[in-house]
Design a protein around this motif. Structure first.
Motif, PDB file in Angstrom:
ATOM      1  N   ILE A  32       0.834  -1.205   0.000  1.00 47.23           N
ATOM      2  CA  ILE A  32       0.000   0.000   0.000  1.00 47.23           C
ATOM      3  C   ILE A  32       0.866   1.251   0.000  1.00 47.23           C
ATOM      4  O   ILE A  32       0.583   2.217  -0.727  1.00 47.23           O
ATOM      5  CB  ILE A  32      -0.992  -0.028   1.174  1.00 47.23           C
ATOM      6  N   ASP A  33       1.938   1.244   0.769  1.00 47.85           N
ATOM      7  CA  ASP A  33       2.842   2.395   0.772  1.00 47.85           C
ATOM      8  C   ASP A  33       3.448   2.626  -0.608  1.00 47.85           C
ATOM      9  O   ASP A  33       3.581   3.766  -1.055  1.00 47.85           O
ATOM     10  CB  ASP A  33       3.953   2.217   1.806  1.00 47.85           C
ATOM     11  N   ARG A  73      -7.967 -13.154   4.266  1.00 50.54           N
ATOM     12  CA  ARG A  73      -8.355 -12.323   5.402  1.00 50.54           C
ATOM     13  C   ARG A  73      -9.771 -11.785   5.188  1.00 50.54           C
ATOM     14  O   ARG A  73     -10.267 -11.715   4.065  1.00 50.54           O
ATOM     15  CB  ARG A  73      -7.376 -11.167   5.574  1.00 50.54           C
ATOM     16  N   ALA A  74     -10.395 -11.362   6.273  1.00 51.50           N
ATOM     17  CA  ALA A  74     -11.758 -10.832   6.193  1.00 51.50           C
ATOM     18  C   ALA A  74     -11.815  -9.592   5.308  1.00 51.50           C
ATOM     19  O   ALA A  74     -12.801  -9.373   4.602  1.00 51.50           O
ATOM     20  CB  ALA A  74     -12.277 -10.520   7.601  1.00 51.50           C
ATOM     21  N   ARG A  75     -10.794  -8.784   5.328  1.00 53.62           N
ATOM     22  CA  ARG A  75     -10.720  -7.572   4.504  1.00 53.62           C
ATOM     23  C   ARG A  75      -9.612  -7.759   3.469  1.00 53.62           C
ATOM     24  O   ARG A  75      -8.434  -7.793   3.813  1.00 53.62           O
ATOM     25  CB  ARG A  75     -10.428  -6.376   5.391  1.00 53.62           C
ATOM     26  N   HIS A  76     -10.004  -7.899   2.225  1.00 53.78           N
ATOM     27  CA  HIS A  76      -9.057  -8.181   1.148  1.00 53.78           C
ATOM     28  C   HIS A  76      -8.112  -7.001   0.925  1.00 53.78           C
ATOM     29  O   HIS A  76      -8.492  -5.835   1.095  1.00 53.78           O
ATOM     30  CB  HIS A  76      -9.834  -8.487  -0.138  1.00 53.78           C
ATOM     31  N   LEU A  77      -6.893  -7.307   0.528  1.00 52.85           N
ATOM     32  CA  LEU A  77      -5.893  -6.268   0.253  1.00 52.85           C
ATOM     33  C   LEU A  77      -6.419  -5.236  -0.735  1.00 52.85           C
ATOM     34  O   LEU A  77      -6.192  -4.035  -0.563  1.00 52.85           O
ATOM     35  CB  LEU A  77      -4.615  -6.887  -0.304  1.00 52.85           C
ATOM     36  N   LEU A  78      -7.137  -5.653  -1.758  1.00 52.21           N
ATOM     37  CA  LEU A  78      -7.620  -4.701  -2.759  1.00 52.21           C
ATOM     38  C   LEU A  78      -8.608  -3.705  -2.170  1.00 52.21           C
ATOM     39  O   LEU A  78      -8.623  -2.546  -2.551  1.00 52.21           O
ATOM     40  CB  LEU A  78      -8.222  -5.440  -3.950  1.00 52.21           C
ATOM     41  N   GLU A  79      -9.430  -4.145  -1.229  1.00 51.00           N
ATOM     42  CA  GLU A  79     -10.347  -3.226  -0.542  1.00 51.00           C
ATOM     43  C   GLU A  79      -9.545  -2.226   0.299  1.00 51.00           C
ATOM     44  O   GLU A  79      -9.813  -1.023   0.278  1.00 51.00           O
ATOM     45  CB  GLU A  79     -11.314  -4.004   0.351  1.00 51.00           C
ATOM     46  N   GLU A  80      -8.557  -2.732   1.005  1.00 45.93           N
ATOM     47  CA  GLU A  80      -7.705  -1.865   1.828  1.00 45.93           C
ATOM     48  C   GLU A  80      -6.953  -0.861   0.953  1.00 45.93           C
ATOM     49  O   GLU A  80      -6.853   0.321   1.289  1.00 45.93           O
ATOM     50  CB  GLU A  80      -6.725  -2.743   2.603  1.00 45.93           C
ATOM     51  N   LEU A  81      -6.462  -1.319  -0.194  1.00 45.72           N
ATOM     52  CA  LEU A  81      -5.741  -0.445  -1.119  1.00 45.72           C
ATOM     53  C   LEU A  81      -6.657   0.642  -1.672  1.00 45.72           C
ATOM     54  O   LEU A  81      -6.289   1.820  -1.691  1.00 45.72           O
ATOM     55  CB  LEU A  81      -5.139  -1.271  -2.260  1.00 45.72           C
ATOM     56  N   ALA A  82      -7.842   0.262  -2.102  1.00 49.70           N
ATOM     57  CA  ALA A  82      -8.784   1.244  -2.652  1.00 49.70           C
ATOM     58  C   ALA A  82      -9.132   2.303  -1.622  1.00 49.70           C
ATOM     59  O   ALA A  82      -9.179   3.502  -1.938  1.00 49.70           O
ATOM     60  CB  ALA A  82     -10.036   0.542  -3.161  1.00 49.70           C
ATOM     61  N   GLU A  83      -9.363   1.901  -0.389  1.00 50.62           N
ATOM     62  CA  GLU A  83      -9.676   2.866   0.665  1.00 50.62           C
ATOM     63  C   GLU A  83      -8.505   3.816   0.904  1.00 50.62           C
ATOM     64  O   GLU A  83      -8.702   5.021   1.074  1.00 50.62           O
ATOM     65  CB  GLU A  83     -10.063   2.141   1.950  1.00 50.62           C
ATOM     66  N   ALA A  84      -7.291   3.302   0.907  1.00 45.10           N
ATOM     67  CA  ALA A  84      -6.114   4.148   1.122  1.00 45.10           C
ATOM     68  C   ALA A  84      -5.952   5.146  -0.023  1.00 45.10           C
ATOM     69  O   ALA A  84      -5.628   6.318   0.208  1.00 45.10           O
ATOM     70  CB  ALA A  84      -4.864   3.281   1.271  1.00 45.10           C
ATOM     71  N   LEU A 137      -6.178   9.261   0.307  1.00 44.16           N
ATOM     72  CA  LEU A 137      -5.139  10.155  -0.179  1.00 44.16           C
ATOM     73  C   LEU A 137      -5.733  11.188  -1.129  1.00 44.16           C
ATOM     74  O   LEU A 137      -5.389  12.372  -1.058  1.00 44.16           O
ATOM     75  CB  LEU A 137      -4.027   9.370  -0.885  1.00 44.16           C
ATOM     76  N   GLY A 138      -6.629  10.768  -2.001  1.00 47.11           N
ATOM     77  CA  GLY A 138      -7.283  11.709  -2.912  1.00 47.11           C
ATOM     78  C   GLY A 138      -8.037  12.793  -2.156  1.00 47.11           C
ATOM     79  O   GLY A 138      -7.980  13.968  -2.510  1.00 47.11           O
ATOM     80  N   ALA A 139      -8.734  12.391  -1.089  1.00 49.00           N
ATOM     81  CA  ALA A 139      -9.464  13.364  -0.285  1.00 49.00           C
ATOM     82  C   ALA A 139      -8.506  14.332   0.396  1.00 49.00           C
ATOM     83  O   ALA A 139      -8.755  15.541   0.452  1.00 49.00           O
ATOM     84  CB  ALA A 139     -10.329  12.652   0.751  1.00 49.00           C
ATOM     85  N   GLN A 181      -5.570  15.213  -0.666  1.00 50.83           N
ATOM     86  CA  GLN A 181      -4.934  16.058  -1.674  1.00 50.83           C
ATOM     87  C   GLN A 181      -5.940  16.903  -2.449  1.00 50.83           C
ATOM     88  O   GLN A 181      -5.548  17.760  -3.242  1.00 50.83           O
ATOM     89  CB  GLN A 181      -4.114  15.215  -2.653  1.00 50.83           C
ATOM     90  N   GLY A 182      -7.223  16.651  -2.243  1.00 47.19           N
ATOM     91  CA  GLY A 182      -8.254  17.425  -2.934  1.00 47.19           C
ATOM     92  C   GLY A 182      -8.310  17.157  -4.435  1.00 47.19           C
ATOM     93  O   GLY A 182      -8.599  18.058  -5.221  1.00 47.19           O
ATOM     94  N   ARG A 183      -8.019  15.932  -4.827  1.00 44.60           N
ATOM     95  CA  ARG A 183      -8.101  15.566  -6.245  1.00 44.60           C
ATOM     96  C   ARG A 183      -8.574  14.128  -6.351  1.00 44.60           C
ATOM     97  O   ARG A 183      -8.289  13.303  -5.472  1.00 44.60           O
ATOM     98  CB  ARG A 183      -6.765  15.765  -6.961  1.00 44.60           C
ATOM     99  N   PRO A 184      -9.279  13.807  -7.406  1.00 45.94           N
ATOM    100  CA  PRO A 184      -9.760  12.440  -7.552  1.00 45.94           C
ATOM    101  C   PRO A 184      -8.611  11.492  -7.908  1.00 45.94           C
ATOM    102  O   PRO A 184      -7.810  11.787  -8.800  1.00 45.94           O
ATOM    103  CB  PRO A 184     -10.776  12.512  -8.684  1.00 45.94           C
ATOM    104  N   LEU A 185      -8.502  10.411  -7.190  1.00 43.31           N
ATOM    105  CA  LEU A 185      -7.534   9.352  -7.469  1.00 43.31           C
ATOM    106  C   LEU A 185      -8.313   8.046  -7.579  1.00 43.31           C
ATOM    107  O   LEU A 185      -9.335   7.881  -6.933  1.00 43.31           O
ATOM    108  CB  LEU A 185      -6.502   9.235  -6.354  1.00 43.31           C
TER     109      LEU A 185
END
Length: 179
Positions: free
Chosen positions: A127-128, A154-165, A169-171, A173-177
């Motif tokens: 994710i980093d 795991r109960a929370r898939h890496l892709l879900e965790e990545l999308a949330e992160a 970050l987009g929020a 930085q004030g830009r859509p990512l």
């Protein structure tokens, strides 16, 4: 593919082609993986330095110049990233921690450890790395390679965790990512 887009195979040379893309009506480009790999030429999918920009393409500063030049022309930049395997040559991550597991297999060999002992750190490393492409190089989104090969029980898939992160970050930085 930065290495084949121009005869020079560099970010700076690719900047010289951006106006042509604008003339074609292109508003976004996807860069095949540009993280470091052994040698001068490669297609990017055997990278080993998940935070490093391939130096023969122009390194970190070259990528920054390319993204800035694309944005100045109204072109978004999507970074193709590979997190479910690493190249066989120069891949030393397994010597530094539990990055791989034999509990699961992929077409490329042992799976990246997303759900076993020590996987919290492995997930954070991935994710980093993803956030660095967006934050440090100002890319606009990520295309994650071969997501079908992520083995994560795991109960929370890496892709879900990545999308949330990425969205956090987009929020910030004030830009859509996007991912």
């Amino acid at each position: 593919h930065v290495g084949t887009f121009t005869p020079e195979g560099t970010f700076d040379a690719a900047i010289g082609r951006l106006d042509h893309l604008v003339d074609l009506g292109i508003d976004a480009v996807e860069l095949l993986p540009v993280n470091a790999f052994p040698g001068r030429h490669g297609w990017g999918y055997d990278g080993v330095g998940l935070f490093a920009v391939h130096e023969p393409y122009g390194g970190p500063d070259g990528l920054k110049r390319f993204v800035d030049a694309a944005h100045a022309r109204g072109i978004g930049v999507i970074m193709d990233v590979v997190y479910n395997h690493l190249g066989p040559d120069g891949n030393y991550l397994g010597r530094f921690g539990p990055y791989f597991t034999h509990r699961h297999a992929t077409p490329w060999g042992p799976a990246v450890n997303l759900d076993g002992p020590g996987s919290d750190e492995v997930r954070a490393f991935i994710i980093d790395s993803a956030l660095a492409w967006l934050r440090d190089y100002h890319c606009d989104g990520l295309r994650v390679d071969a997501i079908h090969a992520f083995v994560d029980t795991r109960a929370r898939h890496l892709l879900e965790e990545l999308a949330e992160a990425v969205h956090r970050l987009g929020a910030q930085q004030g830009r859509p990512l996007f991912v």
